[in-house]
Design an enzyme around this catalytic site. Structure first.
Site, short mmCIF file in Angstrom:
data_model
loop_
_atom_site.label_atom_id
_atom_site.label_comp_id
_atom_site.label_asym_id
_atom_site.label_seq_id
_atom_site.Cartn_x
_atom_site.Cartn_y
_atom_site.Cartn_z
N HIS A 43 40.67 35.55 37.30
CA HIS A 43 40.03 35.66 38.69
C HIS A 43 39.56 37.05 39.04
CE1 HIS A 43 40.27 33.83 43.11
NE2 HIS A 43 39.60 34.94 42.81
N ARG A 45 38.44 39.88 41.05
CA ARG A 45 37.79 40.23 42.16
C ARG A 45 36.77 41.35 42.34
NH1 ARG A 45 42.85 37.50 43.17
NH2 ARG A 45 42.48 35.92 44.74
N GLU A 70 37.66 31.91 37.80
CA GLU A 70 37.40 31.58 39.13
C GLU A 70 37.07 32.81 40.07
OE1 GLU A 70 41.39 29.96 39.63
OE2 GLU A 70 41.98 31.81 40.45
N THR A 100 45.40 36.84 48.10
CA THR A 100 45.22 35.92 47.07
C THR A 100 44.51 34.80 47.76
OG1 THR A 100 46.26 34.18 45.51
CG2 THR A 100 47.54 34.68 47.51
N HIS A 190 47.80 26.53 43.07
CA HIS A 190 48.23 27.81 44.03
C HIS A 190 49.76 27.13 44.36
CE1 HIS A 190 47.72 31.08 46.65
NE2 HIS A 190 46.84 31.10 46.29
N HIS A 214 51.47 32.75 39.15
CA HIS A 214 52.24 33.75 40.07
C HIS A 214 53.64 33.06 39.65
CE1 HIS A 214 54.05 36.36 42.91
NE2 HIS A 214 55.14 35.37 43.33
N1 PXP Z 1 43.59 28.42 41.96
C1 PXP Z 1 43.13 29.39 42.60
C2 PXP Z 1 41.57 28.98 42.89
C3 PXP Z 1 43.48 30.56 42.93
O1 PXP Z 1 43.04 31.68 43.51
C4 PXP Z 1 44.69 30.75 42.36
C5 PXP Z 1 45.26 32.10 42.33
O2 PXP Z 1 44.71 33.16 42.16
C6 PXP Z 1 45.61 30.05 41.50
C7 PXP Z 1 44.95 28.65 41.33
C8 PXP Z 1 46.91 30.04 40.99
O3 PXP Z 1 47.93 30.51 42.02
P1 PXP Z 1 49.40 30.78 41.73
O4 PXP Z 1 49.00 32.06 41.11
O5 PXP Z 1 50.01 30.99 42.92
O6 PXP Z 1 49.81 29.88 40.65
#
Ligand code: PXP
Length: 237
Positions: A43, A45, A70, A100, A190, A214
């Site tokens: 991801h 940013r 993403e 996040t 997430h 995470h």
């Molecule tokens: N999906 C998306 C779209 C996210 O932005 C994130 C965090 O970057 C995740 C999944 C993964 O979330 P987590 O780090 O809480 O497992």
């Protein structure tokens, strides 16, 4: 089969804390694959505080599993994804200063924008997923953008899970059923963890992919990466 895509942003965050190359993000990604991950998610940013654009370039030729990029479709992000051509792009409406991702798209408000980007990516063979909450109208509209998949934003599930797991999963079952009826693939992500993943998977086994960062990287501090990935994969059987 629900695939496990490991989000390696947190690994880059640790590396960035010191400015060198420890831990080596590419090495970790390859080891995740070796230990059983079905895909790697990054991801990038705009401020590059986690994964950097240069990391994405470095990872591309090395990965053997599914690559998912993403992020918020800014012009820079769109260019990066088109140049890299990953298997999947997940569109996320995260604000510039968000710690996040903390919400899915309001598809009604962004319908024309999303529809145009979806077909843009699809034209060059990239599968598109739209990050979204469980609002059913939003999901119907998402299908009309032509997207291949949605990714359900599971933070509300994870939050309520310890208090009332039946209530926590309810809107996700409804949303995932509707998505399936509409011909959409379903991803989820997430705050999924070793505590809440198995229940999610048992009740919504048709989810195509979960993307987890995470909790998985945090568990690896105690269990090691190899054992952690095996345990997450075991939740998805
Ligand atoms: N999906 C998306 C779209 C996210 O932005 C994130 C965090 O970057 C995740 C999944 C993964 O979330 P987590 O780090 O809480 O497992």
């Amino acid at each position: 089969m629900t695939k496990l895509s490991v989000n390696i942003n947190k690994v880059a965050t640790i590396r960035n804390a010191r400015g060198g190359n420890i831990p080596n993000v590419c090495r970790v990604a390859l080891d995740c694959e070796l230990f059983g991950a079905d895909g790697i998610t990054v991801h990038p940013r705009p401020d590059e505080r986690h994964i950097r654009y240069a990391d994405v370039w470095e990872l591309k030729p090395l990965l053997r599993t599914e690559f998912n990029i993403e992020g918020n479709p800014t012009p820079e992000f769109i260019k990066l994804v088109k140049d890299i051509k990953p298997h999947q792009v997940t569109l996320v409406p995260d604000a510039h200063d968000a710690i996040t991702s903390n919400a899915g798209w309001n598809v009604r408000k962004n319908f024309d924008f999303l529809k145009a980007i979806v077909s843009d990516f699809q034209e060059i063979g990239i599968r598109v997923s739209i990050f979204i909450d469980t609002d059913l109208e939003n999901i119907e509209l998402a299908a009309k953008t032509g997207t291949d998949r949605i990714e359900l934003y599971t933070e509300p599930y994870a939050e309520l899970f310890p208090m009332n797991r039946e209530k926590a999963i309810e809107p996700f079952i409804e949303a995932a059923k509707l998505a399936r009826q509409l011909g959409l693939g379903v991803n989820a992500g997430h705050d999924l963890s070793l505590e809440n993943l198995s229940y999610f998977h048992t009740l919504i086994p048709w989810v195509d992919e979960v993307s987890i960062g995470h909790a998985l990287i945090s568990d690896a501090l105690y269990l090691g990466l190899n054992e952690t990935i095996k345990q997450y994969k075991n939740q998805l059987i």
